[in-house]
Scaffold this motif. Structure first.
Motif, PDB file in Angstrom:
ATOM      1  N   ASP A  14       0.872  -1.173   0.000  1.00 27.16           N
ATOM      2  CA  ASP A  14       0.000   0.000   0.000  1.00 27.16           C
ATOM      3  C   ASP A  14       0.914   1.229   0.000  1.00 27.16           C
ATOM      4  OD1 ASP A  14       0.921   0.357   2.630  1.00 27.16           O
ATOM      5  OD2 ASP A  14      -0.961  -0.265   3.543  1.00 27.16           O
ATOM      6  N   ASP A  15       0.320   2.418  -0.027  1.00 25.78           N
ATOM      7  CA  ASP A  15       1.113   3.645  -0.111  1.00 25.78           C
ATOM      8  C   ASP A  15       2.097   3.786   1.052  1.00 25.78           C
ATOM      9  OD1 ASP A  15       0.333   5.039  -2.553  1.00 25.78           O
ATOM     10  OD2 ASP A  15      -1.661   5.120  -1.643  1.00 25.78           O
ATOM     11  N   VAL A  18       5.455   1.850   0.339  1.00 27.31           N
ATOM     12  CA  VAL A  18       6.218   2.138  -0.878  1.00 27.31           C
ATOM     13  C   VAL A  18       7.672   2.524  -0.590  1.00 27.31           C
ATOM     14  CG1 VAL A  18       6.421   3.740  -2.843  1.00 27.31           C
ATOM     15  CG2 VAL A  18       4.255   2.580  -2.369  1.00 27.31           C
ATOM     16  N   ASN A  44      -1.532  -4.348  -5.533  1.00 22.15           N
ATOM     17  CA  ASN A  44      -1.974  -3.249  -4.669  1.00 22.15           C
ATOM     18  C   ASN A  44      -3.446  -2.989  -4.888  1.00 22.15           C
ATOM     19  OD1 ASN A  44      -2.281  -0.684  -6.549  1.00 22.15           O
ATOM     20  ND2 ASN A  44      -0.535  -1.856  -7.305  1.00 22.15           N
ATOM     21  N   LEU A  47      -2.527   2.653  -5.695  1.00 22.90           N
ATOM     22  CA  LEU A  47      -1.441   3.481  -5.176  1.00 22.90           C
ATOM     23  C   LEU A  47      -1.575   4.896  -5.719  1.00 22.90           C
ATOM     24  CD1 LEU A  47       1.633   1.113  -5.701  1.00 22.90           C
ATOM     25  CD2 LEU A  47       0.443   1.601  -3.551  1.00 22.90           C
ATOM     26  N   LEU A  48      -1.118   5.866  -4.943  1.00 23.09           N
ATOM     27  CA  LEU A  48      -1.054   7.234  -5.438  1.00 23.09           C
ATOM     28  C   LEU A  48      -0.169   7.269  -6.676  1.00 23.09           C
ATOM     29  CD1 LEU A  48      -0.510   9.161  -2.079  1.00 23.09           C
ATOM     30  CD2 LEU A  48      -2.612   9.045  -3.429  1.00 23.09           C
ATOM     31  N   ASN A  51       3.535   7.385  -6.131  1.00 26.91           N
ATOM     32  CA  ASN A  51       4.138   6.128  -5.699  1.00 26.91           C
ATOM     33  C   ASN A  51       4.254   5.135  -6.853  1.00 26.91           C
ATOM     34  OD1 ASN A  51       4.650   6.899  -3.060  1.00 26.91           O
ATOM     35  ND2 ASN A  51       2.583   6.350  -2.396  1.00 26.91           N
ATOM     36  N   GLN A  52       3.282   5.137  -7.761  1.00 30.60           N
ATOM     37  CA  GLN A  52       3.392   4.305  -8.959  1.00 30.60           C
ATOM     38  C   GLN A  52       4.613   4.726  -9.774  1.00 30.60           C
ATOM     39  OE1 GLN A  52      -0.214   3.813 -11.317  1.00 30.60           O
ATOM     40  NE2 GLN A  52      -1.449   4.239  -9.503  1.00 30.60           N
TER      41      GLN A  52
END
Length: 88
Positions: A14-15, A18, A44, A47-48, A51-52
Motif C-alpha cells: 500500500d502507499d 512504498v 496493490n 497506489l497514489l 508512488n506508482q
C-alpha cells in the motif's frame, strides 16, 4: 550456452509501504546476477500516482516491474496491470 533464468517475485503493498518497497527493489536490482531476468509483480489496491511513478522508475533491463491494481467489482476481484519495463 547457459539457459536464461527468469525469477518471478510478488509483493503486496500500500502507499505506506512504498518507501520500504523501493529500498527492497533497489537492493535486489543492485545485487542480482546481470544475466538473470527478474519479473517483479506488485499487487496493490490503488497506489497514489507519485508512488506508482516511484516504483516504475526502478525498472531496468532484465528487471521488469508490473503494477497490478486489484479492486472489488460486484463481488469479484478485477485486476488492472501496468507494465513498467525499462525501455532500452
Amino acid at each position: 550456452m547457459p539457459q536464461q533464468t527468469t525469477v518471478p517475485i510478488f509483493f503486496s503493498v500500500d502507499d505506506g509501504y512504498v518507501p520500504c518497497q523501493a529500498v527492497a527493489l533497489t537492493s535486489i536490482r543492485t545485487n542480482k546476477d546481470p544475466q538473470t531476468d527478474f519479473v517483479i509483480n506488485i499487487l496493490n489496491s490503488g497506489l497514489l500516482q507519485k508512488n506508482q511513478t516511484r516504483l516504475a522508475a526502478l525498472a531496468a533491463p532484465h528487471f521488469t516491474i508490473n503494477l497490478s491494481t486489484w479492486t472489488r467489482s460486484r463481488s469479484r476481484l478485477v485486476a488492472t496491470q501496468i507494465n513498467c519495463a525499462a525501455i532500452m
